[in-house]
Motif scaffolding. Structure first.
Motif, PDB file in Angstrom:
ATOM      1  N   GLU B  37       0.840  -1.178   0.000  1.00 31.43           N
ATOM      2  CA  GLU B  37       0.000   0.000   0.000  1.00 31.43           C
ATOM      3  C   GLU B  37       0.886   1.243   0.000  1.00 31.43           C
ATOM      4  O   GLU B  37       1.830   1.319   0.757  1.00 31.43           O
ATOM      5  CB  GLU B  37      -0.828  -0.042   1.284  1.00 31.43           C
ATOM      6  CG  GLU B  37      -1.762   1.089   1.459  1.00 31.43           C
ATOM      7  CD  GLU B  37      -2.635   0.886   2.696  1.00 31.43           C
ATOM      8  OE1 GLU B  37      -2.197   0.180   3.612  1.00 31.43           O
ATOM      9  OE2 GLU B  37      -3.733   1.428   2.730  1.00 31.43           O
ATOM     10  N   THR B  39       1.500   3.962   1.592  1.00 36.32           N
ATOM     11  CA  THR B  39       0.958   4.460   2.854  1.00 36.32           C
ATOM     12  C   THR B  39       0.859   5.971   2.905  1.00 36.32           C
ATOM     13  O   THR B  39       0.007   6.501   3.599  1.00 36.32           O
ATOM     14  CB  THR B  39       1.817   3.989   4.031  1.00 36.32           C
ATOM     15  OG1 THR B  39       3.176   4.193   3.678  1.00 36.32           O
ATOM     16  CG2 THR B  39       1.577   2.540   4.331  1.00 36.32           C
ATOM     17  N   ASP B  40       1.760   6.675   2.163  1.00 35.49           N
ATOM     18  CA  ASP B  40       1.679   8.126   2.251  1.00 35.49           C
ATOM     19  C   ASP B  40       0.709   8.700   1.231  1.00 35.49           C
ATOM     20  O   ASP B  40       0.701   9.899   0.987  1.00 35.49           O
ATOM     21  CB  ASP B  40       3.071   8.779   2.170  1.00 35.49           C
ATOM     22  CG  ASP B  40       3.814   8.397   0.914  1.00 35.49           C
ATOM     23  OD1 ASP B  40       3.322   7.513   0.191  1.00 35.49           O
ATOM     24  OD2 ASP B  40       4.871   8.979   0.646  1.00 35.49           O
ATOM     25  N   ASP B 183      -9.941   1.914   1.908  1.00 32.53           N
ATOM     26  CA  ASP B 183     -10.005   1.350   3.254  1.00 32.53           C
ATOM     27  C   ASP B 183      -8.576   1.115   3.677  1.00 32.53           C
ATOM     28  O   ASP B 183      -7.957   0.147   3.257  1.00 32.53           O
ATOM     29  CB  ASP B 183     -10.762   0.018   3.261  1.00 32.53           C
ATOM     30  CG  ASP B 183     -12.195   0.182   2.816  1.00 32.53           C
ATOM     31  OD1 ASP B 183     -12.764   1.240   3.082  1.00 32.53           O
ATOM     32  OD2 ASP B 183     -12.737  -0.751   2.198  1.00 32.53           O
ATOM     33  N   LYS B 184      -8.049   1.994   4.500  1.00 33.52           N
ATOM     34  CA  LYS B 184      -6.618   1.944   4.802  1.00 33.52           C
ATOM     35  C   LYS B 184      -6.208   0.605   5.385  1.00 33.52           C
ATOM     36  O   LYS B 184      -6.888   0.059   6.231  1.00 33.52           O
ATOM     37  CB  LYS B 184      -6.246   3.064   5.744  1.00 33.52           C
ATOM     38  CG  LYS B 184      -6.123   4.348   4.985  1.00 33.52           C
ATOM     39  CD  LYS B 184      -5.480   5.412   5.814  1.00 33.52           C
ATOM     40  CE  LYS B 184      -5.867   6.732   5.203  1.00 33.52           C
ATOM     41  NZ  LYS B 184      -6.031   7.758   6.192  1.00 33.52           N
ATOM     42  N   GLY B 185      -5.074   0.131   4.880  1.00 34.49           N
ATOM     43  CA  GLY B 185      -4.567  -1.149   5.366  1.00 34.49           C
ATOM     44  C   GLY B 185      -5.289  -2.321   4.760  1.00 34.49           C
ATOM     45  O   GLY B 185      -4.966  -3.468   5.054  1.00 34.49           O
ATOM     46  N   GLN B 186      -6.296  -2.081   3.920  1.00 31.61           N
ATOM     47  CA  GLN B 186      -7.071  -3.185   3.381  1.00 31.61           C
ATOM     48  C   GLN B 186      -7.171  -3.164   1.868  1.00 31.61           C
ATOM     49  O   GLN B 186      -6.681  -4.048   1.186  1.00 31.61           O
ATOM     50  CB  GLN B 186      -8.486  -3.168   3.951  1.00 31.61           C
ATOM     51  CG  GLN B 186      -8.536  -3.105   5.443  1.00 31.61           C
ATOM     52  CD  GLN B 186      -9.957  -3.083   5.916  1.00 31.61           C
ATOM     53  OE1 GLN B 186     -10.671  -4.067   5.788  1.00 31.61           O
ATOM     54  NE2 GLN B 186     -10.400  -1.973   6.444  1.00 31.61           N
ATOM     55  N   GLN B 187      -7.857  -2.170   1.340  1.00 34.41           N
ATOM     56  CA  GLN B 187      -8.082  -2.186  -0.100  1.00 34.41           C
ATOM     57  C   GLN B 187      -8.314  -0.787  -0.651  1.00 34.41           C
ATOM     58  O   GLN B 187      -8.583   0.164   0.078  1.00 34.41           O
ATOM     59  CB  GLN B 187      -9.281  -3.071  -0.430  1.00 34.41           C
ATOM     60  CG  GLN B 187     -10.574  -2.576   0.209  1.00 34.41           C
ATOM     61  CD  GLN B 187     -11.767  -3.432  -0.173  1.00 34.41           C
ATOM     62  OE1 GLN B 187     -11.707  -4.213  -1.122  1.00 34.41           O
ATOM     63  NE2 GLN B 187     -12.858  -3.284   0.546  1.00 34.41           N
ATOM     64  N   LEU B 209      -6.054  -5.049  -3.459  1.00 35.45           N
ATOM     65  CA  LEU B 209      -6.028  -5.544  -2.083  1.00 35.45           C
ATOM     66  C   LEU B 209      -4.623  -5.390  -1.517  1.00 35.45           C
ATOM     67  O   LEU B 209      -3.642  -5.658  -2.192  1.00 35.45           O
ATOM     68  CB  LEU B 209      -6.403  -7.029  -2.048  1.00 35.45           C
ATOM     69  CG  LEU B 209      -7.745  -7.413  -2.644  1.00 35.45           C
ATOM     70  CD1 LEU B 209      -7.980  -8.900  -2.453  1.00 35.45           C
ATOM     71  CD2 LEU B 209      -8.851  -6.623  -1.960  1.00 35.45           C
ATOM     72  N   PHE B 210      -4.550  -4.959  -0.258  1.00 37.51           N
ATOM     73  CA  PHE B 210      -3.243  -4.862   0.383  1.00 37.51           C
ATOM     74  C   PHE B 210      -3.115  -5.997   1.375  1.00 37.51           C
ATOM     75  O   PHE B 210      -3.247  -5.814   2.580  1.00 37.51           O
ATOM     76  CB  PHE B 210      -3.095  -3.498   1.051  1.00 37.51           C
ATOM     77  CG  PHE B 210      -3.377  -2.363   0.104  1.00 37.51           C
ATOM     78  CD1 PHE B 210      -2.676  -2.271  -1.098  1.00 37.51           C
ATOM     79  CD2 PHE B 210      -4.336  -1.423   0.380  1.00 37.51           C
ATOM     80  CE1 PHE B 210      -2.934  -1.240  -1.988  1.00 37.51           C
ATOM     81  CE2 PHE B 210      -4.599  -0.383  -0.497  1.00 37.51           C
ATOM     82  CZ  PHE B 210      -3.904  -0.303  -1.691  1.00 37.51           C
ATOM     83  N   LEU B 211      -2.884  -7.181   0.845  1.00 35.54           N
ATOM     84  CA  LEU B 211      -2.780  -8.366   1.691  1.00 35.54           C
ATOM     85  C   LEU B 211      -1.316  -8.687   1.936  1.00 35.54           C
ATOM     86  O   LEU B 211      -0.460  -8.338   1.128  1.00 35.54           O
ATOM     87  CB  LEU B 211      -3.429  -9.558   0.980  1.00 35.54           C
ATOM     88  CG  LEU B 211      -4.929  -9.501   0.736  1.00 35.54           C
ATOM     89  CD1 LEU B 211      -5.351 -10.605  -0.208  1.00 35.54           C
ATOM     90  CD2 LEU B 211      -5.669  -9.622   2.051  1.00 35.54           C
ATOM     91  N   SER B 212      -1.052  -9.397   3.027  1.00 31.10           N
ATOM     92  CA  SER B 212       0.305  -9.893   3.221  1.00 31.10           C
ATOM     93  C   SER B 212       0.557 -10.940   2.130  1.00 31.10           C
ATOM     94  O   SER B 212      -0.377 -11.467   1.534  1.00 31.10           O
ATOM     95  CB  SER B 212       0.443 -10.527   4.595  1.00 31.10           C
ATOM     96  OG  SER B 212      -0.330 -11.697   4.647  1.00 31.10           O
TER      97      SER B 212
END
Lengths: 330, 523
Positions: B37, B39-40, B183-187, B209-212
């Motif tokens: 993701e 992040t910024d 959806d932060k940290g998710q998608q 998707l921001f999955l591991s």
């Protein structure tokens, strides 16, 4: 009189907390300063070579890493005392707003698994304790010992494989359905997404309280008055409800409050596995990239969280168990 | 830990998963799990979308698959004779996704904001921006910089009227897609921008998707994603209904060899140079003696290509710098000719100095560790002793001016070459950390920077590598032993055709969306 005592108790604890918080923050800061991750290097990554030295100096200034470590810490402390947790370097967002955003998700998750593991853990502990030495006791005991040494992320992945991949009952990770807009997301969807991470945490959280309750139940059942009650013909659940419940429930609850720390730790791992958008995810990002403001912000917050857990545990003991007031131990 | 996870996957591999394929209606949405993701956020002025595809915004110019400059928002650009003034004319029919027109003010605003942002966007060399007329803008540089062109291809234009502190979370732009929900940290959910002026993608909705990595792979197994990026150790696992795509990249790994004799740089206060690697014969012998194909096979499990420079296959790369490697006899001959003799242990020696050095790698990076160890074994075969040692980056920074290090670069901007090899950057952090210097090479690179057209610049970049007599490539001074380029791996739904891709830069993930307009779904 009692109220005054509680007041003193809380005041003393708050003072302790302030000292503890300072120590934890200082220690965390020292640890991060020893971290091999250079925040600028981590931020630039492969872009290191396309960015000029002038720009890198500007970045160092923005990141606040051009000053000495002591100065950096004092700056942070000064800000903190003015109620400002600073801006995350990684997210370019106020640390406080990140924590607010993330905590709600984490909190729901932790609250649900805390309640579930509390109920199940206590029940298992009672069953084991009442049937000391039986196959049930041994099964529950081994279950707890195995769990106590099982990492949460591993359980998480197993659950994912079984319930999401094979059976297709639950979604793979995230807190909401894939591609769905937030106003279409129902309560049911949210619960469905919470089941596996909460289950992971609950499974892990059970062992501590079960083993504790089991011991307590055994202690109680070996006392004179239980033998007396048994002689009178009381047995089974009736016996436990009459004489065991009060003696074991409150200690169990207070132990459970004291496990907030483990709960928080477990949540970090579980959130990683399930890509669940809580504080755990944020602290991992912060640690991996030496995002000092965010890391310290979460450290402050989690210290507070764990402290409140412990405070509640102690308070419960204090209020409920008369003997504590006289300075006796159980 | 990863062994455990991998064991789980093997367990899973035994069961097949029937993915429910869409029937009847044409598929117009995709689910992608392609990496981390941002992040910024999605603000180009702080670095979003620098690899060609800001997705929500569009750039003035763009690079096609062969790295030719193509107009995008700009219809035309020109550079003054002295290389200091860049004049760009933009289209007048472009609208942002909120329906507002894109004007020259937005362009100026974007560059000014980016210049003042402390971020990865480096516009230190941009002196001022002047508006010439409603469609034309002039950028004035402090010093000539032909690579400013690549800044124009990377910086997405943001709207002045809709820019605020929260822009990073609610980007509005003139790109092919607009953000619907993050959806932060998710998608991240995006939909097509109805006002987009370029070629439209058949996919109206994309969900990232921001999955591991583990969860992403499981999601693919469960048939929930259409495209997922995978690490090499999972690439050989087959997923029914999906195919593996390996994209070539310049995401390279190589070994930086200290170029000068041991000494002390009083100005910077650092130890520099290395007795053994400062010998040209050693550097050349290593370059020719290493078997790069074998490294690709053994270390990267086949998912890579041999590397001969920092910019393999890019337009500023000199093709002549490729040579037949893995030639241990030639390597030994080079050492013999330079006066090195083998001792009883089979290690070369010269004037009592053993051909031996320590190779440092970042301990956290498994690939680099494996490369270092394989390199050590190959070097031993030609009689050079290498000791490997894992360190943290901050420890590496302390020794990298006097110790060989495994490093990796690979940008779509040739300014990287300038920073890596120009003598004026010697010892400035990671730039030219091995103190390479060659006057002729400096001169070529300065000419490249001062060039007016990319073609002219590329000629000089190539000459800096090898002009027939000298250069920084392995044919010339050989200050580096480039080893491999990694391939970027994606598992893709077998119905999805993502067409031809560019050579991928260092960094996985987002660059793959650059040509999304050309993706198709074939039943």
């Amino acid at each position: 009189m009692q109220l005054l005592n509680i007041g003193k108790f809380i005041l003393l604890r708050t003072l302790k907390f302030a000292i503890l918080l300072f120590a934890v923050v200082l220690f965390s800061f020292i640890l991060v300063s020893f971290s091999p991750v250079d925040p600028i290097q981590s931020y630039l990554g492969a872009e290191m070579m396309v960015v000029s030295e002038e720009q890198k100096e500007q970045l160092a200034e923005y990141f606040g890493v051009d000053e000495s470590k002591t100065q950096q810490f004092l700056n942070w402390l000064n800000m903190f005392l003015h109620g400002d947790l600073g801006t995350s370097l990684l997210y370019r967002q106020e640390v406080l707003s990140i924590i607010q955003e993330r905590f709600l998700a984490s909190f729901m998750l932790m609250a649900i698994s805390w309640i579930i593991s509390g109920i199940f853990g206590y029940a298992l502990g009672v069953i084991a304790g009442m049937n000391e030495g039986s196959w049930m006791d041994r099964a529950i005991k081994s279950y707890c010992f195995i769990l106590a040494s099982t990492p949460a992320f591993w359980i998480g992945i197993l659950l994912l494989i079984v319930f999401s991949m094979w059976l297709g009952l639950f979604p793979i990770g995230l807190g909401t359905p894939i591609g769905m807009l937030s106003d279409e997301v129902t309560w049911l969807d949210q619960i469905k997404h919470m089941v596996l991470p909460a289950l992971t945490l609950s499974i892990i959280g059970v062992s501590n309280i079960t083993l504790h309750t089991r011991q307590k139940v055994m202690d109680v059942f070996n006392t004179e008055f239980i033998r007396f009650a048994r002689a009178k013909g009381e047995e089974g659940f009736r016996l436990f409800a009459r004489h065991g419940l009060r003696n074991t429930l409150f200690p169990a609850i207070s132990v459970h409050f004291a496990s907030f720390g483990e709960l928080f730790g477990g949540a970090i791992l579980a959130e990683q596995v399930f890509s669940y958008p809580g504080l755990g995810q944020a602290i991992v990002q912060a640690g991996m990239n030496s995002d000092v403001p965010l890391l310290l912000g979460i450290v402050v917050f989690s210290t507070l969280f764990v402290f409140i857990g412990n405070l509640l545990a102690d308070l419960l003991y204090y209020l409920i168990d008369v003997r504590m007031k006289n300075g006796e131990t159980i | 830990m990863s062994v455990l996870i991998f064991a789980c996957f093997l367990l899973v591999a035994c069961t097949s998963q029937a993915s429910d394929s869409e029937t009847g209606k044409k598929k117009d949405s995709l689910v992608l799990a392609i990496g981390s993701e941002p992040t910024d956020g999605f603000d180009p002025t702080t670095g979003w979308g620098r690899y060609g595809s800001p997705l929500f915004q569009s750039t003035l110019l763009t690079l096609d698959r062969n790295f030719n400059v193509q107009p995008d928002l700009a219809v035309d650009y020109s550079v003054s004779e002295d290389g200091l003034e860049w004049t760009v004319k933009i289209r007048d029919d472009v609208k942002f996704s909120d329906g507002e027109p894109l004007t020259i003010e937005d362009v100026i605003f974007t560059f000014e904001t980016a210049k003042n942002s402390q971020s990865v966007v480096d516009l230190q060399n941009l002196k001022k921006i002047e508006k010439l007329d409603a469609q034309t803008v002039k950028f004035v540089l402090e010093r000539p910089q032909s690579t400013f062109l690549y800044t124009l291809t990377m910086l997405g234009i943001v709207p002045k009227h809709a820019y605020s502190e929260n822009y990073r979370e609610n980007p509005i732009g003139s790109g092919p897609y607009k953000l619907v929900q993050w959806d932060k940290g998710q998608q991240l959910i995006v939909e097509e921008n109805p006002y987009y002026y370029g070629k439209k993608s058949p996919f109206k909705k994309l969900t990232f998707l921001f999955l591991s990595q583990d969860a992403a792979f499981l999601a693919a197994k469960a048939g929930q994603v259409d495209i997922v990026s995978v690490p090499p150790n999972l690439a050989k696992e087959s997923i029914s209904g999906m195919k593996l795509i390996a994209l070539d990249s310049v995401d390279n790994r190589g070994i930086m060899l200290p170029f000068v004799k041991p000494g002390y740089d009083a100005e910077k206060g650092i130890e520099i140079g290395h007795e053994v690697t400062s010998d040209l014969a050693i550097r050349k012998a290593l370059n020719i003696g290493i078997d790069r194909d074998k490294l690709v096979e053994d270390v990267l499990e086949g998912f890579g290509t041999p590397a001969f420079s920092v910019a393999d296959k890019l337009p500023w790369w000199n093709e002549e710098t490729v040579f037949e490697d893995g030639d241990t006899e030639a390597a030994e001959q080079i050492l013999m000719d330079a006066g090195w003799r083998k001792n009883a242990d089979g290690i070369f020696e010269k004037d009592g100095e053993k051909a031996s050095f320590t190779l440092v790698y970042p301990a956290s990076d498994q690939t680099r560790q494996s490369l270092a160890i394989a390199f050590k074994q190959m070097a031993k075969e030609i009689g050079i002793e290498v000791n490997t040692e894992g360190k943290s980056w901050s420890e590496i920074e302390e020794v990298m001016h006097s110790t060989p290090v495994v490093m990796g670069w690979g940008s779509h901007d040739p300014i990287e070459i300038y920073h890596l090899y120009h003598s004026k950057y010697r010892g400035q952090g990671y730039s030219n950390a091995n103190y390479y210097s060659n006057k002729k090479v400096d001169q070529y690179m300065d000419q490249a920077i001062h060039a007016i057209t990319p073609e002219e610049a590329n000629e000089y970049w190539k000459k800096a590598q090898w002009d027939g007599e000298t250069g920084f490539s392995a044919l010339g001074d050989a200050p580096w032993v480039w080893l491999v380029n990694l391939q970027h791996l994606y598992v893709v739904n077998e119905h999805l055709n993502i067409g031809e891709q560019k050579i991928q830069p260092h960094g996985h993930g987002w660059p793959i969306t650059e040509f999304i307009a050309d993706w198709t779904w074939e039943e």
